[in-house]
Motif scaffolding. Structure first.
Motif, short mmCIF file in Angstrom:
data_model
loop_
_atom_site.label_atom_id
_atom_site.label_comp_id
_atom_site.label_asym_id
_atom_site.label_seq_id
_atom_site.Cartn_x
_atom_site.Cartn_y
_atom_site.Cartn_z
N SER A 16 0.81 -1.22 0.00
CA SER A 16 0.00 0.00 0.00
C SER A 16 0.84 1.27 0.00
CB SER A 16 -0.93 0.02 1.22
OG SER A 16 -1.84 -1.05 1.20
N HIS A 17 2.01 1.23 0.64
CA HIS A 17 2.74 2.46 0.91
C HIS A 17 4.11 2.53 0.26
CE1 HIS A 17 0.09 2.35 4.73
NE2 HIS A 17 -0.50 3.04 3.77
N SER A 18 4.37 1.64 -0.70
CA SER A 18 5.66 1.69 -1.39
C SER A 18 5.49 1.17 -2.81
CB SER A 18 6.70 0.86 -0.65
OG SER A 18 6.52 -0.53 -0.89
N GLN A 19 6.57 1.29 -3.57
CA GLN A 19 6.56 0.76 -4.93
C GLN A 19 6.83 -0.74 -4.96
OE1 GLN A 19 5.59 2.52 -7.45
NE2 GLN A 19 5.44 4.44 -6.32
N ILE A 52 8.72 -15.29 -3.08
CA ILE A 52 8.67 -13.85 -3.32
C ILE A 52 9.72 -13.43 -4.34
CG2 ILE A 52 9.09 -11.59 -2.26
CD1 ILE A 52 7.90 -12.77 0.35
N LEU A 53 10.92 -13.98 -4.22
CA LEU A 53 12.05 -13.56 -5.05
C LEU A 53 12.29 -14.46 -6.25
CD1 LEU A 53 14.60 -12.64 -2.21
CD2 LEU A 53 13.09 -11.09 -3.48
N SER A 54 11.49 -15.52 -6.38
CA SER A 54 11.73 -16.52 -7.44
C SER A 54 13.17 -17.04 -7.37
CB SER A 54 11.44 -15.93 -8.83
OG SER A 54 10.10 -15.52 -8.93
N SER A 55 13.56 -17.39 -6.16
CA SER A 55 14.94 -17.82 -5.90
C SER A 55 14.94 -19.26 -5.38
CB SER A 55 15.58 -16.88 -4.87
OG SER A 55 14.78 -16.80 -3.70
N ASN A 56 16.13 -19.72 -4.98
CA ASN A 56 16.27 -21.10 -4.53
C ASN A 56 17.26 -21.18 -3.37
OD1 ASN A 56 15.75 -23.89 -4.54
ND2 ASN A 56 17.51 -24.28 -5.88
N TYR A 57 17.09 -20.32 -2.39
CA TYR A 57 17.97 -20.35 -1.22
C TYR A 57 17.64 -21.57 -0.37
CZ TYR A 57 18.91 -15.54 -2.59
OH TYR A 57 19.27 -14.43 -3.29
N GLU A 93 24.00 -13.41 0.79
CA GLU A 93 23.30 -12.62 -0.22
C GLU A 93 22.87 -11.25 0.31
OE1 GLU A 93 21.73 -11.91 -4.04
OE2 GLU A 93 23.11 -13.43 -3.25
N GLY A 94 22.91 -11.05 1.65
CA GLY A 94 22.49 -9.79 2.23
C GLY A 94 21.02 -9.72 2.56
N LEU A 95 20.37 -10.89 2.59
CA LEU A 95 18.94 -10.93 2.95
C LEU A 95 18.73 -10.99 4.46
CD1 LEU A 95 17.74 -13.19 0.06
CD2 LEU A 95 16.67 -11.02 0.71
N VAL A 96 19.78 -11.23 5.20
CA VAL A 96 19.80 -11.06 6.65
C VAL A 96 21.16 -10.45 6.99
CG1 VAL A 96 18.25 -13.00 7.15
CG2 VAL A 96 20.72 -13.36 7.12
N ASP A 156 12.18 -6.34 7.33
CA ASP A 156 12.91 -5.09 7.09
C ASP A 156 14.13 -5.35 6.19
OD1 ASP A 156 13.52 -2.27 7.50
OD2 ASP A 156 15.19 -2.98 8.74
N CYS A 157 14.84 -6.43 6.47
CA CYS A 157 15.99 -6.79 5.61
C CYS A 157 15.54 -7.09 4.18
CB CYS A 157 16.73 -7.99 6.19
SG CYS A 157 17.75 -7.58 7.62
N LEU A 158 14.39 -7.75 4.04
CA LEU A 158 13.87 -8.05 2.72
C LEU A 158 13.54 -6.77 1.96
CD1 LEU A 158 12.68 -9.90 0.52
CD2 LEU A 158 10.55 -9.97 1.86
N VAL A 159 12.88 -5.82 2.64
CA VAL A 159 12.53 -4.55 2.01
C VAL A 159 13.79 -3.82 1.52
CG1 VAL A 159 11.64 -2.22 2.48
CG2 VAL A 159 10.34 -4.23 3.24
N LYS A 160 14.79 -3.74 2.38
CA LYS A 160 16.03 -3.05 1.99
C LYS A 160 16.71 -3.76 0.83
CE LYS A 160 16.73 -1.16 6.61
NZ LYS A 160 17.42 -1.33 7.93
N TYR A 161 16.67 -5.09 0.83
CA TYR A 161 17.28 -5.86 -0.25
C TYR A 161 16.60 -5.53 -1.59
CZ TYR A 161 18.56 -9.90 -3.10
OH TYR A 161 19.01 -10.72 -4.12
N ILE A 162 15.25 -5.53 -1.57
CA ILE A 162 14.50 -5.27 -2.80
C ILE A 162 14.74 -3.83 -3.28
CG2 ILE A 162 12.19 -5.06 -3.79
CD1 ILE A 162 11.33 -7.37 -1.97
#
Length: 599
Positions: free
Chosen positions: A516-519, A548-553, A562-565, A590-596
């Motif tokens: 709702s509040h971001s891109q 969410i990221l279409s990844s395979n961690y 990867e910087g996700l944590v 929060d880490c996920l938001v910053k990563y994206i």
């Protein structure tokens, strides 16, 4: 021989005739109002402007209040907002934080949570008259006179004549900070800081209905099982079913009803939201009113069928103006921030208090509003009214220097009237001490003097103790980061429930706010196969992240690399049990938001 006395008399008569002719002929040139110099000119007869004018006049200053409209009261008398967004000292008390002139006004209109619109018109008129404020209405083409970045006067038109009023102090209480903008004050508009240029909180057309069974309304809302609905003798709030009202217009929707009962038995309703309306465009606002009026027959028909107590309701009238919640945010000597509210700051330097929940209204059809906190007392510094660049000007309105999140709370009229009173007292102080408002805002000594004078005039500025247990949490930096972007709510209860086990509901709630509040757009359908109360395991989060990221961690080490944590979260997660807590969930998100945002 010329009779000198006769000639002088003839010349005098001719001069008088010429003066009378000029005085009654519309001309384009400016002229000073005869024998009038105003120490303070307030532009905008909104409730905030009335408080400012009354305050200045009571402090012995020659004060003029002008407005383009034909009556005073603005949002309350022309926009028909008759529900008071009261600011309480705590959720457990009904003691309001805004005393002084607002408290006086509140008592005069009955001391409740709603008022009668005709009564409030008389109260405002009496307050202005008894305080000795000169009021000039139905003026046009209001312009500030600015020289060397200082206010020198105000010009305006009236009955075809242009007037110039000399003054060194102007208080802008217009709906959109029009005088500030015309003076060259920098500002931001709506949600531009969040990547939504041109978007503002919904405008509302308030309307009234008759033939309402009020007792049935109150009884239903008190017993409907929803803790956030209710009613009393003058106010009612609820009927979330109204969100389902079928409306054809792509930029109009109904929300839950806020209703105020009038003395004549009619009920005023604040619920009809209109989107994509430019609050700076008068013609666009008029067109929006007409579009909304076309939807009212269907809305009232839906109310009759779905809102107990409104079975026989009929349209009684519509407001003359829209309720505009948001437009310009001026940039001032101090900007009130989300953290100021969440952390209850500025109480020792405050000239006004607020405590209303941070209530972010929808900006697009299909969105719902969201409360980021409950009752939360905080102080508002004088500097929010002092604009950058221009001296001699104060902004006493919801356009004061608030960031977008803080605006969701501080925009309420009681807060604005408290600032209006402070503006009037500050005007007296500035004249007495021969200082600018900017000098007051930057001086602890002058701020203390201003606060002392306000307290002597009935304003309560005593600090209010508030507990913020989340500040002691290891996750507090992540919590601050999310909530400053309107991505985390602690609800009306003011409790993040940090040590509770995180559930799917935890994640869906934060994801909703992010969307709702971001891109950033997170596909929440990844949660559809889970029950909302399902407790989230550490392994569940990695699976969720991959979707969410279409990844395979595969593990936390990969997320760290990867910087996700970060190291702090990684160390805690590795040592914790299988299930995530809410505090861990917030930190991870929060880490996920910053990563994206950074990729």
């Amino acid at each position: 021989m010329i009779n000198l006395n006769k000639l002088l008399k003839t010349l005098l008569i001719v001069s008088i005739v010429i003066i009378i002719f000029i005085s009654n002929t519309p001309v384009a040139s400016e002229r000073v109002i005869p024998q009038k110099y105003y120490q303070v000119v307030v532009v905008g007869a909104e409730p905030e402007g009335i408080a400012a004018a009354v305050s200045a006049a009571r402090n012995g200053l020659r004060t003029l209040l002008i407005d383009r409209r034909d009556k005073v009261g603005g949002l309350y008398t022309l926009g028909w907002l008759n529900s008071l967004d009261l600011n309480y000292k705590s959720k457990n008390t009904k003691e309001i934080v805004n005393k002084g002139i607002f408290g006086e006004f509140h008592r005069k209109v009955g001391g409740g949570s709603a008022f009668d619109i005709l009564q409030v018109q008389k109260v405002f008129n009496d307050m202005l008259k008894n305080s000795g404020v000169d009021v000039v209405l139905t003026v046009s083409d209001i312009k500030p006179i600015v020289k060397d970045n200082k206010i020198k006067g105000i010009s305006f038109g009236k009955n075809g004549i242009n007037y110039l009023v000399n003054t060194s102090i102007v208080i802008d209480s217009t709906q959109n900070a029009d005088i500030a903008a015309a003076s060259g004050v920098p500002y931001k508009f709506g949600w531009e800081d969040f990547g939504f240029p041109g978007e503002v909180a919904a405008a509302t057309l308030v309307f009234s209905v008759k033939n309402v069974d009020w007792n049935k309304v109150v009884s239903y809302l008190q017993k409907d099982g929803n803790p956030y609905t209710g009613g009393n003798n003058t106010s009612a709030w609820g009927y979330e079913v109204m969100y389902k009202t079928p409306i054809k217009d792509p930029d109009i929707q109904m929300r839950g009803i806020n209703a105020g009962r009038q003395k004549d038995g009619t009920v005023v309703i604040n619920a009809l939201q209109i989107f994509n309306v430019n609050p700076l465009d008068e013609n666009e606002k008029k067109r929006a009113i007409e579009r909304a009026k076309r939807e009212l027959p269907g809305i009232i028909d839906f109310m009759r069928k779905n809102a107990p107590g409104f079975e026989n309701a009929e349209l009684a009238g519509v407001a003359q103006e829209l309720y505009i919640r948001e437009s310009r945010h001026i940039i001032g000597e101090y900007t009130l921030t989300a953290d100021d509210i969440f952390e209850n700051r500025n109480q020792e330097i405050a000239v006004a208090f607020g405590s209303y929940p941070i209530d972010l209204q929808a900006r697009k059809k299909g969105m719902t509003g969201i409360a980021l906190c409950g009752t939360n007392p905080y102080g508002i510094p004088f500097g929010v009214m002092v604009p950058k660049n221009i001296d001699g000007l104060l902004i006493a309105s919801h356009c004061a220097s608030y960031d977008v999140i803080a605006h969701g709370s501080a925009r309420t009229v009681p807060v604005g009237m408290a600032l209006g009173q402070a503006a009037g007292v500050a005007s007296k102080l500035a004249i007495e001490k021969n200082v600018t408002f900017r000098e007051i805002a930057r001086s602890n000594k002058l701020i203390n003097e201003l606060r002392t004078r306000l307290e002597k005039q009935g304003v309560d500025l005593k600090p209010i103790k508030v507990d913020n247990p989340e500040k002691n949490s290891w996750a507090y930096p992540y919590i601050k980061s999310l909530r400053n972007k309107a991505m985390l709510s602690k609800g009306y209860s003011n409790d993040y429930r940090l040590e509770d086990t995180a559930t799917i509901y935890t994640f869906s709630g934060v994801f909703f706010l992010i969307n709702s509040h971001s891109q950033i757009k997170i596909d929440t359908t990844i949660l559809k196969n889970y029950d909302k109360n399902y407790p989230v395991k550490k392994t569940d989060y990695i699976e969720m992240l991959n979707k969410i990221l279409s990844s395979n961690y595969r593990n936390w080490e990969e997320l760290l690399k990867e910087g996700l944590v970060d190291e702090k979260i990684y160390t805690r997660i590795i040592k914790s049990n299988d299930y995530l807590t809410n505090s861990e969930a917030y930190a991870l998100i929060d880490c996920l938001v910053k990563y994206i945002q950074n990729r």
